[in-house]
Write a protein that holds these residues in place. Structure first.
Motif, PDB file in Angstrom:
ATOM      1  N   ALA B  52       0.778  -1.221   0.000  1.00 14.72           N
ATOM      2  CA  ALA B  52       0.000   0.000   0.000  1.00 14.72           C
ATOM      3  C   ALA B  52       0.815   1.277   0.000  1.00 14.72           C
ATOM      4  N   THR B  53       2.023   1.255  -0.439  1.00 13.53           N
ATOM      5  CA  THR B  53       2.735   2.530  -0.413  1.00 13.53           C
ATOM      6  C   THR B  53       2.977   3.055  -1.816  1.00 13.53           C
ATOM      7  N   ASN B  54       2.713   4.310  -1.969  1.00 14.29           N
ATOM      8  CA  ASN B  54       3.004   4.983  -3.224  1.00 14.29           C
ATOM      9  C   ASN B  54       4.384   5.612  -3.114  1.00 14.29           C
ATOM     10  N   ALA B  55       4.714   6.406  -4.125  1.00 13.78           N
ATOM     11  CA  ALA B  55       6.044   7.003  -4.123  1.00 13.78           C
ATOM     12  C   ALA B  55       6.236   7.898  -2.897  1.00 13.78           C
ATOM     13  N   LEU B  56       7.256   7.588  -2.142  1.00 10.37           N
ATOM     14  CA  LEU B  56       7.573   8.369  -0.943  1.00 10.37           C
ATOM     15  C   LEU B  56       9.023   8.796  -1.008  1.00 10.37           C
ATOM     16  N   SER B  57       9.303   9.979  -0.521  1.00 15.76           N
ATOM     17  CA  SER B  57      10.684  10.433  -0.425  1.00 15.76           C
ATOM     18  C   SER B  57      10.876  11.163   0.887  1.00 15.76           C
ATOM     19  N   PHE B  58      11.832  10.732   1.636  1.00  9.55           N
ATOM     20  CA  PHE B  58      12.131  11.413   2.900  1.00  9.55           C
ATOM     21  C   PHE B  58      13.471  10.918   3.428  1.00  9.55           C
ATOM     22  N   SER B  59      13.966  11.595   4.414  1.00 11.05           N
ATOM     23  CA  SER B  59      15.169  11.088   5.061  1.00 11.05           C
ATOM     24  C   SER B  59      15.069  11.318   6.558  1.00 11.05           C
ATOM     25  N   MET B 240       5.472  11.606  10.225  1.00 10.00           N
ATOM     26  CA  MET B 240       4.976  11.468   8.857  1.00 10.00           C
ATOM     27  C   MET B 240       3.566  10.901   8.963  1.00 10.00           C
ATOM     28  N   ILE B 241       2.625  11.590   8.381  1.00 15.94           N
ATOM     29  CA  ILE B 241       1.254  11.075   8.376  1.00 15.94           C
ATOM     30  C   ILE B 241       1.011  10.430   7.023  1.00 15.94           C
ATOM     31  N   ILE B 242       0.621   9.171   7.055  1.00 14.73           N
ATOM     32  CA  ILE B 242       0.346   8.516   5.778  1.00 14.73           C
ATOM     33  C   ILE B 242      -1.078   7.977   5.754  1.00 14.73           C
ATOM     34  N   LYS B 243      -1.596   7.961   4.553  1.00 10.40           N
ATOM     35  CA  LYS B 243      -2.944   7.429   4.357  1.00 10.40           C
ATOM     36  C   LYS B 243      -2.984   6.815   2.958  1.00 10.40           C
ATOM     37  N   ASN B 244      -3.522   5.643   2.856  1.00 10.26           N
ATOM     38  CA  ASN B 244      -3.572   4.916   1.583  1.00 10.26           C
ATOM     39  C   ASN B 244      -2.207   4.867   0.897  1.00 10.26           C
ATOM     40  N   GLY B 245      -1.166   4.717   1.687  1.00 12.73           N
ATOM     41  CA  GLY B 245       0.172   4.578   1.125  1.00 12.73           C
ATOM     42  C   GLY B 245       0.815   5.873   0.700  1.00 12.73           C
ATOM     43  N   LYS B 246       0.102   6.985   0.888  1.00 11.11           N
ATOM     44  CA  LYS B 246       0.667   8.275   0.482  1.00 11.11           C
ATOM     45  C   LYS B 246       1.062   9.079   1.709  1.00 11.11           C
ATOM     46  N   SER B 247       2.188   9.765   1.574  1.00  8.65           N
ATOM     47  CA  SER B 247       2.574  10.648   2.664  1.00  8.65           C
ATOM     48  C   SER B 247       1.779  11.938   2.541  1.00  8.65           C
ATOM     49  N   LEU B 248       1.035  12.278   3.597  1.00  8.66           N
ATOM     50  CA  LEU B 248       0.261  13.519   3.558  1.00  8.66           C
ATOM     51  C   LEU B 248       1.102  14.690   4.034  1.00  8.66           C
ATOM     52  N   ILE B 249       1.952  14.413   4.992  1.00  5.13           N
ATOM     53  CA  ILE B 249       2.806  15.497   5.504  1.00  5.13           C
ATOM     54  C   ILE B 249       3.932  14.902   6.352  1.00  5.13           C
ATOM     55  N   VAL B 250       5.063  15.601   6.350  1.00  2.00           N
ATOM     56  CA  VAL B 250       6.135  15.283   7.308  1.00  2.00           C
ATOM     57  C   VAL B 250       6.424  16.578   8.048  1.00  2.00           C
ATOM     58  N   SER B 251       6.396  16.532   9.353  1.00  2.00           N
ATOM     59  CA  SER B 251       6.545  17.782  10.097  1.00  2.00           C
ATOM     60  C   SER B 251       6.980  17.515  11.528  1.00  2.00           C
TER      61      SER B 251
END
Lengths: 289, 340
Positions: B52-59, B240-251
């Protein structure tokens, strides 16, 4: 060297754990001894029924003949039949992810967890020999010991290779539940019929003898019977390839077993590796996603 | 000190300090504890969708506690499994301490520890607590000289001293979970993944766990998931808040509160709330049932407080109390998730 030491340490840890689990079932030991005793006595009773007929190159003592058959059966049952259920146990217990994230080779957990099968099944070989000799008139000699030792190693590795091929089907072919067709077809159909556990292979029709030529058990049984049965011939050919190749039968057995081991053992491990890789790509490596 | 890498997730990029952005634009694949670029979109397997994860980018930086929060089925476990290398991504790349997650996975294994939410299933049931930990110490290559010390350190910190000789069936669900966590902590790896670690734990056990983690924070990067934003609020440096495999926000939690908890939050205890449309008057954040007839509700107003009181009284609702409360991460979380 350190890596090898760590892998061995992990195998030792698995072995200790399996030993604790095995000994925690206290009734086990008694059912286990009775099982071997009953198996040996059944064949003794059959031998009384059919008499000690001449068995060609393998001498005249049917109980001794069958004790060797039973012994290879026990080894095969373990090495060939157990890797699949062991992998299934790791998967269904939910420990596959932990093992895969431990700094171990993919194969160490399977090898380590196989120790329970080894302690459960290998001593049956000794008991079969002991009961056969003590109670049922089996007797043995010990000729060409180097071939016997080689034979034990080769049948061990070749059957484990087939076992790993069977285990690889868990991920490669997604056989997750119930019995697994590769070990069923090989162990319970082909080898049971033509392997020669309970009768010499040359009593079979020619086409089944040819089929028998492809399995390691045929050569291991021939080798051990020639080497261990009093009165057995070291020169009289029995198996189809022993007529074709101009070596002594026991050398033919060793050569073919070596060839089968060299093919089957790495093949089993390679297919298992492919299975794990496939599962990681598909997301089916662990039970809980 | 946080650096976040992204191509398309502008919300994430907004949180990156300027000095880091310059570094990120150059896409230098080095430095932080964990670096993920355009990961992951896993293929579907035949009829069922596996992942269930879509394209995500973070470190994530070394020493950082990074919380992943999302509703059930959001893809938290999948993401952690991807980050640990248990699953292969179909695209993108990720680095852990400069090792490629896939190509150098054998090296990565020495750097990570993983505690799964269902990990207690894999405990060795015939072995004692101590034997379980010793077994995994051997698998994790903890030197024999130090394994006993490592085990006792974790056991003492988690308050499990009295359970060392007990077998798994003798443990409560919470203690089994504690043992699962202890198993992940004994190796003292620099990267620690905790997938919903506090499931089944009582508040005291939770506190002991987090106290231990915080004590050892400097030497570790911790990535943990939870579906409870309140838990994450207290411990995560970033969320990181994720929903349906998408990152909604990182904060950072405090930034999240500032941005998404605008307006006043109220809390009320009411009785005789029948089936009428409360949604017309308030935006409901949370409802708890206190008894058959009494509820506790958290909400923000759509109109004035007077209008709401008048409305409730007209519906014969008994108002036990209404108070203003401090906005929490839960409020921001629900707002973000519901507005996606």
């Amino acid at each position: 060297m350190t890596d090898l030491f760590n892998e061995l340490r992990a195998i030792w840890a698995f072995s200790k754990r399996e030993m604790v689990i095995w000994t925690s079932y206290r009734v086990n030991i008694w059912t286990w001894i009775i099982d071997v005793f009953i198996n040996t006595s059944i064949f003794f009773l059959i031998s009384l029924l059919v008499g000690h007929h001449l068995m060609g190159a393998y001498g005249t003592n049917y109980v001794s003949f069958v004790v060797i058959g039973l012994s290879i059966y026990y080894i095969s049952y373990t090495n060939l039949g157990d890797p699949f259920p062991r992998v299934a146990r790791i998967y269904w217990n939910g420990t596959m992810d932990l093992y895969m994230l431990s700094p171990l080779s993919y194969f160490t957990p399977v090898i380590g967890i196989m120790f329970r099968s080894v302690i459960d099944d290998y001593p049956r070989v000794g008991l079969a020999f002991l009961f056969g000799w003590l109670f049922f008139g089996a007797n043995f000699t010990f000729r060409v010991p180097i071939y016997v030792i080689l034979g034990v190693v080769l049948i061990g590795f070749s059957t484990f290779g087939i076992g790993m091929i069977s285990a690889s089907s868990f991920y490669l072919l997604n056989f997750k539940r119930g019995s697994e067709p590769i070990s069923f077809i090989l162990q319970d159909v082909v080898i049971a019929l033509v392997g020669g556990y309970y009768y010499p292979v040359n009593v079979l029709p020619k086409y089944l003898q040819i089929l028998a030529s492809f399995i390691p058990h045929t050569y291991a049984l021939d080798l051990f019977r020639r080497a261990l049965l009093p009165g057995a011939s070291l020169i009289q050919p029995v198996l189809p390839l022993q007529y074709v190749l101009s070596f002594s039968p026991i050398v033919v057995d060793t050569l073919i077993l070596t060839l089968q081991t060299v093919v089957l053992f790495p093949l089993g491990f390679y297919l298992y590796y492919l299975g794990i890789q496939k599962a990681r790509k598909e997301g089916t490596l662990t039970r809980w996603q | 000190m946080y650096s976040i890498v992204t191509n398309s997730l502008t919300k994430i990029y907004e949180t990156v300090p300027t000095n880091i952005k310059a570094h990120v634009r150059g896409m230098k694949e080095q430095g932080p504890g964990l670096w993920v670029k355009n990961v992951f979109k896993l293929r579907t397997q035949k009829m069922r969708k596996v992942v269930a994860t879509n394209a995500l980018s973070f470190s994530v930086e070394m020493g950082e506690i990074f919380g992943i929060v999302g509703p059930n089925g959001a893809g938290k476990t999948t993401l952690i499994k991807l980050l640990s290398g248990l699953l292969y991504p179909t695209s993108g790349s990720a680095k852990i301490l400069n090792f490629d997650l896939i190509n150098d996975h054998e090296k990565v294994k020495d750097k990570i520890a993983y505690v799964s939410t269902s990990g207690w299933m894999g405990l060795e049931w015939q072995l004692t607590v101590y034997e379980n930990l010793l077994f995994y110490a051997d698998l994790l290559r903890i030197p024999r000289k130090t394994s006993k010390t490592a085990i006792y350190k974790v056991i003492n910190a988690l308050g499990m001293e009295g359970y060392l000789k007990k077998t798994i069936p003798e443990l409560s669900a919470g203690m089994r979970q504690m043992l699962t966590i202890a198993r992940g902590l004994i190796a003292d790896r620099p990267i620690l993944y905790l997938d919903e670690p506090t499931t089944s734990l009582d508040p005291f056990a939770r506190k002991r766990l987090w106290d231990f983690i915080l004590e050892n924070k400097k030497s570790r990067t911790i990535i943990f998931s939870s579906h409870d934003p309140r838990e994450i609020e207290g411990y995560a440096d970033r969320i990181m808040i994720i929903k349906n495999g998408k990152s909604l926000i990182v904060s950072k939690p405090e930034d999240l509160l500032k941005k998404f908890s605008i307006g006043q939050i109220y809390q009320a205890e009411l009785s005789n709330v029948n089936d009428f449309d409360l949604d017309k008057m308030v935006k409901i954040i949370d409802i708890f049932s206190l008894s058959d007839k009494r509820i506790k509700i958290r909400f923000s107003l759509k109109g004035s407080l007077n209008d709401l009181v008048t409305f409730l009284l007209s519906k014969n609702v008994v108002i036990h109390n209404i108070t203003r409360t401090r906005p929490s991460i839960s409020d921001a979380y629900l707002r973000i998730v519901n507005h996606d």
